[in-house]
Design a protein around this motif. Structure first.
Motif, short mmCIF file in Angstrom:
data_model
loop_
_atom_site.label_atom_id
_atom_site.label_comp_id
_atom_site.label_asym_id
_atom_site.label_seq_id
_atom_site.Cartn_x
_atom_site.Cartn_y
_atom_site.Cartn_z
N VAL A 253 -10.08 20.66 -4.21
CA VAL A 253 -9.04 20.32 -3.23
C VAL A 253 -9.63 19.64 -1.99
O VAL A 253 -9.01 18.75 -1.40
N TRP A 254 -10.86 20.00 -1.61
CA TRP A 254 -11.48 19.36 -0.45
C TRP A 254 -11.80 17.91 -0.74
O TRP A 254 -11.54 17.02 0.09
N SER A 255 -12.38 17.63 -1.90
CA SER A 255 -12.68 16.24 -2.24
C SER A 255 -11.41 15.43 -2.39
O SER A 255 -11.36 14.25 -2.04
N THR A 256 -10.35 16.07 -2.90
CA THR A 256 -9.06 15.37 -3.00
C THR A 256 -8.54 15.02 -1.62
O THR A 256 -8.02 13.91 -1.40
N LEU A 257 -8.68 15.94 -0.66
CA LEU A 257 -8.25 15.66 0.71
C LEU A 257 -9.00 14.47 1.29
O LEU A 257 -8.39 13.56 1.88
N TYR A 258 -10.33 14.45 1.11
CA TYR A 258 -11.13 13.34 1.63
C TYR A 258 -10.73 12.02 0.99
O TYR A 258 -10.67 10.98 1.67
N GLN A 259 -10.45 12.03 -0.30
CA GLN A 259 -10.06 10.80 -0.98
C GLN A 259 -8.70 10.30 -0.48
O GLN A 259 -8.53 9.11 -0.20
N VAL A 260 -7.73 11.22 -0.38
CA VAL A 260 -6.39 10.82 0.05
C VAL A 260 -6.42 10.24 1.46
O VAL A 260 -5.88 9.16 1.73
N VAL A 261 -7.06 10.96 2.39
CA VAL A 261 -7.13 10.49 3.77
C VAL A 261 -7.97 9.22 3.86
O VAL A 261 -7.60 8.26 4.56
N GLY A 262 -9.07 9.19 3.14
CA GLY A 262 -9.94 8.02 3.18
C GLY A 262 -9.26 6.76 2.69
O GLY A 262 -9.32 5.70 3.35
N TYR A 263 -8.59 6.85 1.55
CA TYR A 263 -7.89 5.67 1.02
C TYR A 263 -6.72 5.27 1.92
O TYR A 263 -6.42 4.08 2.07
N ALA A 301 -4.94 25.12 11.08
CA ALA A 301 -5.80 26.27 10.76
C ALA A 301 -5.50 27.45 11.67
O ALA A 301 -5.50 28.61 11.24
N LEU A 302 -5.22 27.17 12.93
CA LEU A 302 -4.93 28.24 13.89
C LEU A 302 -3.64 28.98 13.56
O LEU A 302 -3.53 30.19 13.80
N VAL A 303 -2.65 28.28 13.02
CA VAL A 303 -1.37 28.92 12.70
C VAL A 303 -1.31 29.41 11.26
O VAL A 303 -0.27 29.90 10.82
N GLY A 304 -2.41 29.29 10.51
CA GLY A 304 -2.48 29.87 9.18
C GLY A 304 -2.00 28.99 8.05
O GLY A 304 -1.75 29.49 6.94
N VAL A 305 -1.88 27.68 8.27
CA VAL A 305 -1.51 26.77 7.19
C VAL A 305 -2.73 26.53 6.31
O VAL A 305 -3.79 26.13 6.80
N ARG A 306 -2.60 26.76 5.01
CA ARG A 306 -3.71 26.63 4.08
C ARG A 306 -3.79 25.21 3.50
O ARG A 306 -2.81 24.47 3.53
N LEU A 307 -4.95 24.92 2.96
CA LEU A 307 -5.16 23.63 2.30
C LEU A 307 -4.77 23.75 0.84
O LEU A 307 -5.34 24.55 0.10
N ASN A 308 -3.81 22.95 0.42
CA ASN A 308 -3.35 22.96 -0.96
C ASN A 308 -2.73 21.60 -1.27
O ASN A 308 -2.82 20.67 -0.46
#
Length: 471
Positions: A253-263, A301-308
């Motif tokens: 999921v982290w690499s997917t985040l980097y790819q989505v934001v990067g592209y 992150a402070l309000v508890g939203v997770r990465l998914n």
């Protein structure tokens, strides 16, 4: 002045770094069912208890349909694979895989039933010519409780399908094409039956949060794959179950985040460079958008939203929303007519402040409807996220971006007004100059006079008046 610009940039940089540090160090991955369930519902109460006290799930070690179970090397590899998977992370030892397996070690397992009466080791492989007679004898007695874990097929039906497919298109047919039949067969039918595939059940426990689920998936797969050798006609199996289906996404999921934001940022860079005729402007816009994403990342992150998967998609949306507060201002700065960067920044801000503010306020008002949802998931993952991106995008676009452009912004676009196509440009139709404290407007095309046409309807008739005055 220089002092105010320095203060703005220092506060901006400090906030970005702080939120980035919070985001990358405290963001959790996953999406617990308790966050998706309707607030106050029976489902919400149930999943909260389940996630706290009942965090064990069944999984399966599945042997594929093209494995020759009767080969001794395959049986040896299957035993070694059982042991390896049982020792993987979060594989329960009570009950353990080998305690409830159909194949070996358990009191009623196939190998134990055949080997123990003969005084052989419980995990010893059975000779090829003895395998199926022993198997069908076992499946009709102590092995009858394992029929749901075994997939048998009729060899004659398989051979007929195989021959038909080869005659038709030359393709080799896998055994999975043959219809499944019961593995419990009478003596006259057993000779025409083979074991096509199997599964062995095990339990994965101690799964408190997403990192434990990821460990369980990766560890069990590695243990399983270490004892596969399908290319040499050996064993071939895989592990699968409930957690593999729903937690697979968190392996990358982290690499997917980097790819989505990067592209997404790359797309903004390319398109903005073309539309503004300036790579410099595009780079500044992308840097400001990235800073907005990092700020939102830390706040979430402070309000508890997770990465998914939901938040990854939201970050792609966030790039598009941040463009609205940055690219338009960068364009206004690029075409501003003032001579210095400071003056052009003020001119662009005067042009964009009102529409940007209206856009921000209208979007916030539209988002307020989400606060009435009975799902905390909607309020947190959609309202909270979108509200943050709109407000932070607006603040960065109307405060930080003008400050940066006033320092290192690109030169203005110079139009050639000798071209007839540009002679009527509305922005440069009139230029303002000041003489003796009085504002005097001069025609940009240096024409001696201007003609104003006023049309009005009076009594159903159109009256046209031409007024001419010397500049």
């Amino acid at each position: 002045g220089p002092l105010s610009k320095t203060v703005v940039l220092l506060i901006w940089a400090g906030f970005v770094v702080a939120m980035a540090a919070v985001g990358f160090t405290t963001t959790k991955t996953g999406l617990p069912l308790s966050e998706v369930a309707l607030d106050g519902s029976y489902q919400a109460d149930f999943v909260q208890i389940q996630e706290r006290f009942f965090v064990a799930y069944e999984a399966y070690l599945v042997t594929r349909s093209d494995v020759r179970f009767e080969l001794e090397n395959v049986q040896t590899a299957m035993v070694e694979q059982e042991i390896a998977v049982q020792l993987s992370e979060h594989a329960s030892m009570s009950p353990s895989l080998r305690e409830i397996s159909w194949f070996s070690n358990s009191s009623f397992s196939f190998l134990a039933t055949v080997n123990l009466p003969a005084g052989r080791g419980i995990d010893e492989p059975i000779a090829k010519d003895r395998y199926y007679p022993a198997f069908f004898s076992w499946i009709q007695t102590s092995g009858s409780s394992f029929t749901a874990d075994l997939w048998c097929f009729n060899k004659s039906a398989h051979d007929a399908l195989d021959s038909a497919e080869i005659a038709r298109d030359g393709a080799v047919v896998q055994r999975a094409h043959a219809p499944r039949i019961s593995c419990v067969q009478y003596a006259f039918a057993a000779e025409d039956t083979e074991l096509g595939a199997s599964r062995q059940t095990f339990v994965q426990s101690g799964l408190i949060d997403t990192p434990q689920y990821v460990e369980a998936i990766e560890s069990s797969r590695a243990a399983c794959d270490a004892h596969n050798n399908p290319d040499a006609g050996g064993n071939d199996a895989f592990v699968y179950g409930f957690i593999y289906e729903f937690w697979q996404q968190y392996l990358n999921v982290w690499s997917t985040l980097y790819q989505v934001v990067g592209y997404s940022l790359l797309g903004v860079l390319i398109v903005t460079s073309v539309l503004l005729f300036s790579v410099q402007s595009a780079v500044i816009v992308v840097v400001v958008i990235l800073s907005v994403l990092l700020q939102v990342f830390g706040i979430m992150a402070l309000v508890g939203v997770r990465l998914n998967a939901v938040t990854v998609a939201n970050y792609a949306i966030a790039v598009g929303m941040a463009v609205e507060f940055t690219a338009h201002y960068a364009h206004a700065f690029r075409v501003a007519t003032a001579s210095t960067r400071d003056e052009r920044a003020c001119e662009a801000l005067g042009e964009m402040f009102s529409p940007a503010t209206s856009g921000m306020l209208s979007t916030v008002l539209a988002l307020l409807a989400l606060l009435g949802s009975d799902f905390s998931f909607i309020r947190k993952y959609y309202f909270g996220f979108l509200f943050s991106i709109v407000v932070l995008g607006y603040v960065n676009g109307m405060l930080v971006l003008p400050t940066i452009l006033s320092l290192i912004g690109p030169e203005r676009i110079h139009f050639d007004f000798s071209s007839p196509a540009l002679a009527s440009s509305p922005r440069d139709s009139r230029a303002e100059s000041t003489a003796n404290g009085v504002s005097v407007y001069t025609d940009a095309l240096s024409s001696p006079s201007s003609i104003d046409r006023v049309e009005s309807a009076r009594g159903g008739h159109d009256e046209t008046r031409f007024a001419s005055r010397e500049r």
